[in-house]
Motif scaffolding. Structure first.
Motif, mmCIF file in Angstrom:
data_model
loop_
_atom_site.group_PDB
_atom_site.id
_atom_site.type_symbol
_atom_site.label_atom_id
_atom_site.label_comp_id
_atom_site.label_asym_id
_atom_site.label_seq_id
_atom_site.Cartn_x
_atom_site.Cartn_y
_atom_site.Cartn_z
ATOM 1 N N LYS A 1 -14.017 -4.557 4.621
ATOM 2 C CA LYS A 1 -13.500 -3.194 4.630
ATOM 3 C C LYS A 1 -12.078 -3.250 5.181
ATOM 4 O O LYS A 1 -11.824 -3.871 6.226
ATOM 5 N N MET A 2 -11.138 -2.659 4.461
ATOM 6 C CA MET A 2 -9.735 -2.648 4.900
ATOM 7 C C MET A 2 -9.057 -1.411 4.336
ATOM 8 O O MET A 2 -9.594 -0.756 3.432
ATOM 9 N N ASN A 3 -7.873 -1.076 4.867
ATOM 10 C CA ASN A 3 -7.148 0.055 4.296
ATOM 11 C C ASN A 3 -6.268 -0.415 3.138
ATOM 12 O O ASN A 3 -6.120 -1.617 2.893
ATOM 13 N N ASP A 4 -5.668 0.523 2.427
ATOM 14 C CA ASP A 4 -4.921 0.174 1.223
ATOM 15 C C ASP A 4 -3.683 -0.678 1.517
ATOM 16 O O ASP A 4 -3.333 -1.574 0.732
ATOM 17 N N THR A 5 -3.037 -0.439 2.661
ATOM 18 C CA THR A 5 -1.869 -1.244 3.020
ATOM 19 C C THR A 5 -2.269 -2.688 3.285
ATOM 20 O O THR A 5 -1.605 -3.631 2.826
ATOM 21 N N GLY B 1 -0.595 -9.800 -1.948
ATOM 22 C CA GLY B 1 0.774 -10.210 -2.264
ATOM 23 C C GLY B 1 1.699 -9.084 -2.662
ATOM 24 O O GLY B 1 2.823 -9.315 -3.128
ATOM 25 N N ILE B 2 1.262 -7.817 -2.474
ATOM 26 C CA ILE B 2 2.119 -6.657 -2.757
ATOM 27 C C ILE B 2 2.668 -6.174 -1.421
ATOM 28 O O ILE B 2 1.953 -5.570 -0.622
ATOM 29 N N LYS B 3 3.915 -6.433 -1.156
ATOM 30 C CA LYS B 3 4.500 -6.168 0.156
ATOM 31 C C LYS B 3 4.566 -4.674 0.455
ATOM 32 O O LYS B 3 5.158 -3.894 -0.294
ATOM 33 N N LYS B 4 3.938 -4.278 1.566
ATOM 34 C CA LYS B 4 3.952 -2.891 2.001
ATOM 35 C C LYS B 4 4.127 -2.837 3.513
ATOM 36 O O LYS B 4 3.462 -3.572 4.246
ATOM 37 N N ASP B 5 5.026 -1.970 3.949
ATOM 38 C CA ASP B 5 5.185 -1.717 5.381
ATOM 39 C C ASP B 5 4.272 -0.570 5.787
ATOM 40 O O ASP B 5 3.907 0.269 4.954
ATOM 41 N N PRO B 6 3.887 -0.509 7.074
ATOM 42 C CA PRO B 6 3.079 0.624 7.532
ATOM 43 C C PRO B 6 3.779 1.945 7.199
ATOM 44 O O PRO B 6 4.978 2.097 7.427
#
Length: 632
Positions: free
Chosen positions: A207-211, A218-223
């Motif tokens: 279980k994890m969040n979308d970020t 490998g899709i770079k996302k900042d908080p």
């Protein structure tokens, strides 16, 4: 969800056994009142007097607390605490909740209980003070904890692995030992919620969040970055291919996505009208998921129950809240979902029929045989009440701020203004009395009005109606004097649509959140009341009698569930759209600009799509195409 099914799931949850291995934390809420501050003799600095203090379980502790609250009879905690007062306080809280704490080990050296101390001044959180950032798990304690877990795995239905802090129990050594246990018990369901090591626990559900999912894929996302639906879907597929175990991805207000051997399942977010605090929502969701899986249900049902649990807890402020079986049942029996958020919030994604302004959201069956048409009134047909928001908003602000209305500082004023605007947006279309009942809670929420001066919903409605009806009655007089015409106060082609539907033999019903007497009078003055043949309904002064729901249920009882293709609703508010969508009818959202009486209101478009509109139109100007689309 079917009531009996939900009740059965909740009953089955009460029979499961769940172990939670993780970082057990304590959340401390210190409410400071600077009115009692004094200058410290030792430092010369002002003190921070704590008027009230609250402590609640965080991290893995919050997961166990949620499990116990939803009715899991056997919850076992496996973790490490310090030999300190906070550790004792944590154990006391857990034991009161019925959580088994015999596997919470005390490490005497190099370990402090994880505590997040959150001071508040005037409901604003100040700089947090953290304990436990320098913890180092000893090999001896790690080995003992692993052995304890191994001994009890055969007795439990699900094992939750929680990793919350970098200085917690999940050292490289402990993680390796834990993976060994997962491989040793391949038929046991382990579900991991890890901030830092999600890719480590081979053989476990995740279980994890979308970020977190996007970054892991490998899709770079900042908080704080938005993660698009397409990116979540891509991430889910990549991660399932890699881990080969079910994956639950939470998306905040947009719901969650699940992927398993059966493919991808979307769980819509819940519409929450009340003020929310999302702290701990992920733990609540996880608890609901794990308990439902432990009871033997599918991942999709588990995610739905997880969403209900989180939907309850986010409404509990200044605490890491929990949800009782009764609360889960209450929110789950008739939930309000938020649909198609990305499309709703980005008009560039709109798909129109031909060169028209008619936007197609969901495909409409070609074999429609419409026999019943239900209309909202204000903003759908009539614009007599155009501008009601401009009357309600300041009225609510004055009620919330009371005697402080003129003197309130800019920060408080804008905080109230934002909260009121959000409340009105979410409650558009429901009974005025229900909105005023919500206003009572808003007044209490801000606490600027003494309790003995707070009115009830009837008192606030009287104030609002008095101001609103002054405007409406003046407009009615102008129509009766011939100074203005019906066309000046109806949406483009709205009356023509009513006439065509009536001529086609379709039974028309008017259902409004406005008082029934006023709706009937306004329809009469505008000259189309006869088309409804007496089927005009409105609020009757009882918050438990929602006219729109009652009308929809009466029609469905008559035509049966298989006849939903016979019913269409037209409305500019989310209530009628949402309730019809739930019942399988066709929904036409009227995203009307009431001031112009034609053209698109993008804000309405957004909330109508989220409510479940199949079709969006700005007005009825392209009437022929609309009728063709509805097979009329």
């Amino acid at each position: 969800m079917d009531a009996q099914k939900l009740k059965t799931i909740i009953e089955q949850i009460g029979k499961v056994k769940i172990a939670v291995v993780g970082d057990f934390c304590l959340d401390a809420y210190w409410f400071i009142d600077i009115a009692k501050s004094e200058i410290s003799v030792e430092t010369g600095n002002p003190t921070q007097p704590v008027k009230q203090q609250k402590y609640s379980l965080g991290g893995a502790g919050n997961v166990t607390n949620n499990l116990a609250a939803i009715g899991v009879a056997d919850v076992r905690a496996f973790g490490v605490i310090g030999d300190d007062p906070f550790g004792s306080a944590m154990v006391t809280l857990m034991q009161k909740a019925g959580i088994k704490t015999n596997n919470l080990l005390i490490q005497q050296e190099n370990w402090s209980t994880h505590v997040y101390a959150k001071p508040y001044i005037a409901d604003v959180e100040q700089n947090r003070t953290d304990f436990g950032n320098f913890n180092k798990l000893s090999k001896e304690v790690a080995d003992k904890l692993i052995q304890n877990i191994k001994n009890e795995i055969p007795e439990v239905d699900v094992v939750i692995i929680n990793e919350q802090v970098i200085s917690g129990i999940h050292t490289k050594y402990f993680r390796q030992k834990l993976v060994g246990l997962i491989q040793q018990f391949p038929s046991k369901v382990f579900i991991v919620d890890s901030r830092n090591y999600s890719d480590f626990y081979d053989g476990a559900y995740r279980k994890m969040n979308d970020t977190e999912a996007a970054n892991l894929a490998g899709i770079k996302k900042d908080p704080g970055d938005m993660v698009l639906y397409s990116e979540v879907k891509t991430s889910a597929k990549l991660l399932f291919k890699k881990f080969k175990k079910p994956l639950f991805i939470t998306r905040g207000a947009r719901g969650s996505m699940i992927i398993d051997e059966q493919g991808i399942t979307d769980i819509f977010g819940l519409l929450i009208i009340a003020k929310i605090d999302s702290v701990g929502a992920g733990d609540s969701y996880l608890a609901g998921v794990a308990a439902t899986l432990a009871a033997g249900y599918s991942t999709g049902l588990a995610a739905q129950i997880g969403s209900f649990v989180a939907g309850v807890t986010v409404q509990k402020l200044f605490q890491t809240g929990t949800a009782s079986p009764k609360e889960i049942l209450q929110i789950g029996l008739d939930p309000d979902f938020v649909y198609r958020s990305e499309l709703a919030e980005d008009i560039r994604q709109a798909k129109y029929i031909g060169n028209s302004e008619i936007e197609s959201i969901n495909s409409v069956p070609a074999e429609l045989n419409i026999k019943y048409a239900i209309f909202d009134h204000d903003g759908t047909i009539s614009t007599l009440r155009e501008g009601w928001e401009e009357i309600m908003a300041p009225m609510m602000m004055k009620a919330v701020l009371g005697d402080l209305y003129q003197e309130a500082d800019e920060a408080l004023y804008h905080k109230v203004q934002t909260r009121v605007a959000d409340f009105i947006d979410k409650t558009t279309g429901i009974q005025t009395l229900v909105q005023m009942k919500g206003l009572v809670e808003l007044v209490r929420e801000f606490g600027t009005v003494p309790e003995d001066e707070i009115l009830d919903e009837f008192g606030y409605k009287k104030i609002y109606n008095k101001e609103l009806l002054l405007m409406v009655k003046e407009r009615e007089k102008k129509i009766l004097r011939g100074e203005l015409s019906v066309e000046d106060f109806t949406l483009k082609n709205a009356v023509l649509l009513l006439e065509k539907l009536h001529k086609a033999g379709i039974k028309l019903t008017l259902a409004s959140g406005t008082d029934e007497e006023d709706v009937r009078n306004e329809a009469r003055i505008l000259g189309y009341d006869y088309l409804f043949e007496g089927r005009i309904y409105g609020a009757v002064g009882d918050v438990n009698k929602e006219a729109k729901k009652i009308v929809l249920d009466k029609i469905l009882d008559k035509i049966g569930e298989s006849g939903n293709g016979q019913m269409v609703v037209f409305g500019d508010g989310p209530v009628e759209i949402r309730e019809t969508y739930k019942r399988g009818g066709i929904t036409v959202g009227i995203a009307s600009n009431e001031m112009k009486r034609h053209s698109l209101n993008e804000s309405k478009r957004t909330r109508l799509i989220k409510a479940g509109a199949d079709i969006i139109i700005p007005d009825f100007s392209q009437l022929s195409l609309l009728l063709k689309l509805l097979n009329i």
